[in-house]
Design a protein around this motif. Structure first.
Motif, PDB file in Angstrom:
ATOM      1  N   GLY A 103       0.812  -1.209   0.000  1.00 25.33           N
ATOM      2  CA  GLY A 103       0.000   0.000   0.000  1.00 25.33           C
ATOM      3  C   GLY A 103       0.848   1.262   0.000  1.00 25.33           C
ATOM      4  N   ILE A 104       1.942   1.272   0.772  1.00 27.70           N
ATOM      5  CA  ILE A 104       2.824   2.442   0.818  1.00 27.70           C
ATOM      6  C   ILE A 104       3.470   2.690  -0.549  1.00 27.70           C
ATOM      7  N   VAL A 105       3.925   1.608  -1.179  1.00 18.78           N
ATOM      8  CA  VAL A 105       4.530   1.731  -2.510  1.00 18.78           C
ATOM      9  C   VAL A 105       3.512   2.286  -3.502  1.00 18.78           C
ATOM     10  N   GLU A 106       2.264   1.804  -3.428  1.00 16.45           N
ATOM     11  CA  GLU A 106       1.234   2.266  -4.363  1.00 16.45           C
ATOM     12  C   GLU A 106       0.850   3.720  -4.115  1.00 16.45           C
ATOM     13  N   ILE A 107       0.878   4.162  -2.857  1.00 16.51           N
ATOM     14  CA  ILE A 107       0.608   5.575  -2.574  1.00 16.51           C
ATOM     15  C   ILE A 107       1.646   6.449  -3.265  1.00 16.51           C
ATOM     16  N   PHE A 108       2.904   6.031  -3.195  1.00 21.47           N
ATOM     17  CA  PHE A 108       3.982   6.784  -3.847  1.00 21.47           C
ATOM     18  C   PHE A 108       3.816   6.766  -5.369  1.00 21.47           C
ATOM     19  N   CYS A 109       3.589   5.589  -5.937  1.00 21.41           N
ATOM     20  CA  CYS A 109       3.468   5.468  -7.396  1.00 21.41           C
ATOM     21  C   CYS A 109       2.229   6.187  -7.924  1.00 21.41           C
ATOM     22  N   SER A 110       1.181   6.239  -7.112  1.00 23.21           N
ATOM     23  CA  SER A 110      -0.061   6.874  -7.555  1.00 23.21           C
ATOM     24  C   SER A 110       0.090   8.375  -7.732  1.00 23.21           C
ATOM     25  N   GLN A 111       1.095   8.965  -7.091  1.00 25.20           N
ATOM     26  CA  GLN A 111       1.295  10.410  -7.211  1.00 25.20           C
ATOM     27  C   GLN A 111       2.048  10.783  -8.484  1.00 25.20           C
ATOM     28  N   ILE A 112       2.501   9.785  -9.243  1.00 22.43           N
ATOM     29  CA  ILE A 112       3.217  10.043 -10.492  1.00 22.43           C
ATOM     30  C   ILE A 112       2.198  10.110 -11.627  1.00 22.43           C
ATOM     31  N   PRO A 113       1.963  11.280 -12.195  1.00 19.32           N
ATOM     32  CA  PRO A 113       0.952  11.398 -13.268  1.00 19.32           C
ATOM     33  C   PRO A 113       1.330  10.553 -14.486  1.00 19.32           C
ATOM     34  N   ASP A 114       0.346   9.908 -15.066  1.00 24.39           N
ATOM     35  CA  ASP A 114       0.540   9.094 -16.274  1.00 24.39           C
ATOM     36  C   ASP A 114       1.596   8.013 -16.094  1.00 24.39           C
ATOM     37  N   PHE A 115       1.695   7.488 -14.890  1.00 19.41           N
ATOM     38  CA  PHE A 115       2.661   6.419 -14.626  1.00 19.41           C
ATOM     39  C   PHE A 115       2.373   5.198 -15.489  1.00 19.41           C
ATOM     40  N   ASP A 116       1.089   4.973 -15.778  1.00 22.76           N
ATOM     41  CA  ASP A 116       0.700   3.802 -16.570  1.00 22.76           C
ATOM     42  C   ASP A 116       1.080   3.932 -18.042  1.00 22.76           C
ATOM     43  N   GLN A 117       1.479   5.139 -18.479  1.00 24.34           N
ATOM     44  CA  GLN A 117       1.828   5.353 -19.878  1.00 24.34           C
ATOM     45  C   GLN A 117       3.317   5.165 -20.168  1.00 24.34           C
TER      46      GLN A 117
END
Length: 340
Positions: free
Chosen positions: A5-19
């Protein structure tokens, strides 16, 4: 789960990370890595350790489970249906392809190849896992302590699973994040909370635009399913239920109806009838899988205590004794069980 969950909170703040172009490559490599490890260890266990094929064509036998559990063991259909959730992001993937040739032609070839290889490979993994453990096959072959040796290889496999799921989480959630934030900015265009960005300088990188609404909304979103997953640690049953709920309406019904409308297929024609039979058959599978998963969750709740994993460590201790793994690993398990 907390670490994830902590890792995902950090990654979720990166815009367009899925691109990111490299994300799919990493996911494919990680998936191939842990699947190959599971397949290889399963074959090795049958060939070198048990020297016999476990299980049967009729599945788990009554005695290992009760008659009721055997009757309601349809959640496996939901687990299989969950694999089809990739269809929800096909359009997102198609938008990243270059043209020419047309995106649709490339997507058809890619989908046919990927589904064929994935189905073949995962069927091999499941068959070898069942052959290795028979009725005692764990729901999670690598993380459910089906295997104990070699430890270092299992650590690599579990690390690959973790990395794969970190990226997969973002691929599914980033479009939802973007939709909610776009809707909020359109409804509240004068609100600084939703529209104002704070520039943060990062040495060696471009300035990061911190949006308070994005920070709060995405953090809360990640925290809620993390908490739910900690409360309901019924992996197979939950996956089966989610797979069943999303399979028929999103993967079968709407695509079939859209295809019929787009191609203007006449009602009661042979093609129309075949598509409707397919849709009805998948609907029946969805109902059976959902019923079996709900029954499994009800049975799990009768013997489960939230935030407690003592029962799992007791099972691990038993398996460790059966495989004669006395030493530091077994000692740590014993100590943990006593603390629980």
């Amino acid at each position: 789960m907390i670490a994830f969950g902590i890792v995902e909170i950090f990654c979720s703040q990166i815009p367009d990370f899925d691109q990111q172009w490299w994300l799919s490559i990493v996911a494919a490599v990680m998936s191939f890595a842990y699947s190959t490890i599971g397949l290889g260890i399963g074959i090795a266990k049958v060939a070198a350790e048990t020297r016999k094929i476990g299980g049967s064509l009729t599945g788990i036998s009554v005695g290992t489970v009760t008659q009721t559990q055997k009757t309601w063991s349809f959640q496996a259909l939901g687990d299989i249906a969950f694999a089809y959730s990739y269809s929800l992001i096909l359009i997102e993937i198609q938008e990243t392809l270059k043209a020419p040739p047309s995106e649709s032609k490339t997507m058809k070839k890619a989908t046919l190849l990927s589904v064929g290889v994935t189905t073949f490979f995962y069927m091999l993994c499941r068959c070898t896992g069942y052959a290795a453990f028979g009725d005692l096959s764990p729901g999670k072959l690598l993380t459910g302590f089906g295997f104990y040796n070699p430890f270092w290889l299992l650590d690599i496999a579990n690390a690959a699973i973790f990395i794969h799921l970190v990226g997969a989480y973002q691929v599914y959630c980033q479009p939802l994040f973007a939709f909610v934030e776009k809707t909020a900015s359109e409804k509240f265009p004068d609100s600084k909370f939703t529209t104002k960005d704070i520039k943060i300088s990062i040495p060696g990188f471009r300035p990061y635009n911190l949006n308070i609404f994005r920070l709060v909304w995405r953090t809360c979103f990640v925290m809620i399913p993390t908490l739910i997953s900690m409360l309901l640690q019924f992996f197979n049953d939950i996956v089966g239920l989610l797979g069943a709920l999303g399979f028929w309406p999103l993967t079968v019904y709407f695509p079939v109806e859209m295809y019929i409308s787009q191609k203007k297929i006449p009602k009661w024609s042979t093609t129309w009838l075949c598509l409707q039979v397919l849709s009805i058959a998948c609907f029946v599978i969805t109902i059976a899988a959902a019923a079996g998963s709900i029954a499994g969750i009800v049975l799990d709740l009768k013997s489960y205590t939230s935030f407690s994993t003592g029962y799992q460590f007791s099972y691990n201790l038993k398996k460790a004794r059966e495989t004669k793994l006395y030493g530091l690993k077994t000692l740590l398990v014993v100590v943990h069980v006593r603390k629980m």
